[in-house]
Design a protein around this motif. Sequence first.
Motif, PDB file in Angstrom:
ATOM      1  N   GLU A 177      14.004  61.827  -2.558  1.00  0.00           N
ATOM      2  CA  GLU A 177      14.441  60.428  -2.473  1.00  0.00           C
ATOM      3  C   GLU A 177      13.756  59.611  -3.558  1.00  0.00           C
ATOM      4  O   GLU A 177      12.540  59.685  -3.749  1.00  0.00           O
TER       5      GLU A 177
ATOM      6  N   ARG B 188      18.812  61.347  -2.162  1.00  0.00           N
ATOM      7  CA  ARG B 188      19.045  59.905  -1.992  1.00  0.00           C
ATOM      8  C   ARG B 188      18.538  59.182  -3.237  1.00  0.00           C
ATOM      9  O   ARG B 188      17.417  59.410  -3.686  1.00  0.00           O
TER      10      ARG B 188
ATOM     11  N   LYS C 276      23.499  62.941  -1.833  1.00  0.00           N
ATOM     12  CA  LYS C 276      24.419  62.541  -0.762  1.00  0.00           C
ATOM     13  C   LYS C 276      24.496  61.025  -0.594  1.00  0.00           C
ATOM     14  O   LYS C 276      25.476  60.505  -0.087  1.00  0.00           O
ATOM     15  N   TYR C 277      23.435  60.310  -1.000  1.00  0.00           N
ATOM     16  CA  TYR C 277      23.382  58.859  -0.795  1.00  0.00           C
ATOM     17  C   TYR C 277      23.090  58.174  -2.125  1.00  0.00           C
ATOM     18  O   TYR C 277      22.108  58.484  -2.797  1.00  0.00           O
TER      19      TYR C 277
ATOM     20  N   SER D   3      22.967  54.233  -3.881  1.00  0.00           N
ATOM     21  CA  SER D   3      22.986  52.805  -3.559  1.00  0.00           C
ATOM     22  C   SER D   3      22.653  51.962  -4.779  1.00  0.00           C
ATOM     23  O   SER D   3      21.678  52.230  -5.484  1.00  0.00           O
TER      24      SER D   3
ATOM     25  N   GLU E 279      27.595  58.781   0.977  1.00  0.00           N
ATOM     26  CA  GLU E 279      27.327  57.369   1.271  1.00  0.00           C
ATOM     27  C   GLU E 279      27.154  56.601  -0.031  1.00  0.00           C
ATOM     28  O   GLU E 279      26.347  56.984  -0.878  1.00  0.00           O
TER      29      GLU E 279
ATOM     30  N   TYR F 122      30.844  56.691   3.972  1.00  0.00           N
ATOM     31  CA  TYR F 122      30.155  55.401   4.128  1.00  0.00           C
ATOM     32  C   TYR F 122      30.355  54.587   2.866  1.00  0.00           C
ATOM     33  O   TYR F 122      30.071  55.052   1.758  1.00  0.00           O
TER      34      TYR F 122
END
Length: 994
Positions: free
Chosen positions: A642, A671, A697-698, A700, A727, A755
């Motif tokens: 992450e 992430r 996977k994520y 932002s 996501e 998401y």
Amino acid sequence: MAASFFSDFGLMWYLEELKKEEFRKFKEHLKQMTLHLELKQIPWTEVKKASREELANLLIKHYEEQQAWNITLRIFQKMDRKDLCMKVMRERTGYTQTYQTHAKRKFSRLWSSKSVTEIHLYFQEEVKQEECEHLDHLFAPKETGKQPRTVIIQGPQGIGKTTLLMKLLMAWSDNKIFRDRFLYTFYFCCRELRELPAMSLADLISREWPDPAAPITEIVSQPERLLFVIDSFEELKDGLNEPDSALCDDVMEKRPVQVLLSSLLRKKMLPEASLLVAVQPVCPKELRDRVAISEIYEPRGFNESDRLVYFCCFFKDPKRAMEAFSLVRESEQLFSICQIPLLCWILCTSLKQEMQKGKDLTLTCQTTTSVYSCFIFNLFTPEGAEGPTPQSQHQLKALCSLAAEGMWTDTFEFREDDLRRNGVVDTDIPALLGTKVLLKYGERESSYVFLHACIQEFCAALFYLLKSHLDHPHPAVRSVQELLIANFEKTRRAHWIFLGCFLTGLLNKQEQQKLDAFFGFQLSQEIKQQLHQCLKSLGEHDDPLGQVDSLAIFYCLFEMQDPAFVKQAVNLLQKADFHIIDNADLVVSAYCLKYCSSLKKLSFSVQNVFKKEDEHSSMSDYSLVCWHHICSVLTTSGHLRELQVQDSTLSESTFVIWCNQLRHPSCRLQRLGINNVSFSGPSGQLFEMLFYQPDLKYLSFTLTKLSRDDVRSLCDALNSPAGNVKELALVNCFLSPIDCEVLACLLTNNKKLTYLNVSCNDLDAGLPLLCEALCNPDTVLVYLMLAYCHLSEQCCEYISEMLLHNKSVRYLDLGANVLKDEGLKTLCEALKRPDCRLDSLCMVKCFITVAGCEDLASALVSNQNLKILEIGCNEIGDVGVKLLCGALTHPNCRLEVLGLEECGLTSACCKDLASVLTSSKTLQQLNLTLNALDYAGVVVLCEALRHPECALQVLGLRKTDFDEETQALLMAEEERNPNLTITDDCDTVTRVEI
């Protein structure tokens, strides 16, 4: 009266005293007066429309200053404004000039008084032009010209706050700043005032006046033209903690000095006066809580040019000066120390001492710790001697004991009994004062302080290598382990800046040799083992609240300059969270992270370092090398999953380096968060990493501006077969309705994205495209977040249509959109349908009223899928809740979470809520925070909570909003029911799985 008094601004002060009708008459008199005196006429159209400030400007423009004022005074006489005439006459007596002459003498003397750094020998006492302009602007009048201003000068000890105040007051006395803004400026030093007996503000002013008969009445007759300068605010014993009832408003009333200053700061006394307050960074919280602050100004201390000048003046020999300066310039840590004048003197003193001994500076003064150790050990070694005397060894040990006590008790001023308790006898004091490490403090003979807080911190750290905390005479002094843990916490004591760094820095091999040479025995290595154990403990325990300061750990390890130990230590950590705000932070972070291979989570920000591309220099190249070391963690730490990069500005070079690491096959992130990041590089390089990151996977982006091309490139990358992002968050990324076309294609084609959060973007016109895409039966999206998207009630038609056709979307956030009851009614038509699969709906702050609750109640009975409903911050009131409760008690309702925070509720609704608690088999969480409930209402709720059928697990209430009796009732209910949590932060509670 001085000519400087007759300015447009000086006249404006008097024109401001006229009421609206008087000001109109003043203009009429002006027209007649100038005709009578046969003066050049100001065009009447300009006079008629002029404001007070504009008229003052016109008078100065068309007449000489003296003549402009004579006209004004004669008009005041005609208007029978004797009070204004008297004020002018009093000013003409020269009180201001008299005081300015006295102030100039006083502050010039203070400026040139003997100081440790002797800064007055090297720099002019005048305020720099940029400082002058900035400070003048801080107190420039706003609008009417009379608004009082409270400005805070904030900075660490020794940065030059008092020096700046001295220069400022001298500049005022010479009419260089605040010209005609302030008639009087009074300087109060809290360090001196706190020991005074009770007195009045008039007494304090008289202390500053050149003779005993201060014209107090005249001085305070125009409070809006007074400036009170308050230095060393942190020296006040209790800050601003007096209750309002203890303050006073009478300048003649005798009160404790603490109360007088608090009354000034909190605008109880002379509220029209302005204030300039100097304070260390540890105190502003109570200032912010109690004082209306206009602005905070932070002095920068020595800039690079100042530092070079100081070195040249200090060393006198240009060759030695440049040798020392070059050494310091190459070290970000040492160079940053020089920003503070007093610390610059300490550094120069250490370098000069080593030079005189013929030592190699690159070996003896490598780190911050080495500079302070050279400084201290040389001061305690008699001149010409090979080593210290037993007496000087004893004195330093006693001083270290005193320092440690001060650090643990937050004490920085010591009395003679404090010194004696730690082994400093009366005969030691002259010798300690002679070293300048210890200084007499303030007016009291028996009060002492360390030269600087950093010196106290160094001596406190040294104590732990000389003695055990168990041998200390004061019980507050704790163990090394406790010191290290406290130092690594973000909530550590505000005064602990370098303490941990000095402790670990003294473990360096060369520092150990210095210690051995000075004290004559081999020091214990237990501290290094304790540091290892401390870091191991921090690494083994998860830190969900982010209380560990990774940068504090990095600085401590950097000071050791022991690569083998650093490599071992950093690999005990699984998480790092730090903020780089200058080059020193960059160097230290890079030094530690290049050895790191065990991190699982990394979060950092970079500010003030890479704002722009600099011309190539060794320092610029070195900064890029350091940045590469930080980014290389993405590939060298095989466990890193992450990454959060936030609040950062990256230049093109640094952006490219980062992207290259993200694209590296060894990078295995799951992430990635990019929050408030601006970059000048080719954004396509960033999105390319999606082709190389199958584990991601994520993804932002928050507060990061994305262009149309950026959004298109990102969506193309997400749609590639290699992409596995499930996501995606694009929050406040300046998206527009045009971007919805690309996002719609993403939703239609991508079979992995479950998401999507596009909150805080203006998407109203583009929403139909998103909804049309989601009507496709093949879409897989589960979570859709559309909060703060400027949606109108018309959008609800498209959302309703989507809900009827889409079988995947289960969570919908429409918060903070103006949907109103009409939009809710449309949504409820879809919610009532048995084929609507929505599980969770958030409509916080959507302007819903009682009328909307009727439709919601009907939907809750019809829809057995809906489990979470958030409708806080809507004015539904008790009547609206009654309607909802009717539905919640219905056996068909399956709601598990209900948010009603800040809905205008009173205790009148508690009976209805209680009926839900006793009958609903599913409701587990109810949020009632920020509603006007009282004891009686809480009693009703608690009775329902005790019902055997009550299934509630979380009740949202802020206990501190209630009186003691109600708080006790709520705490007793929690104790009675171990399955119940009463909290004011329902967002931290684990939600029901959808």
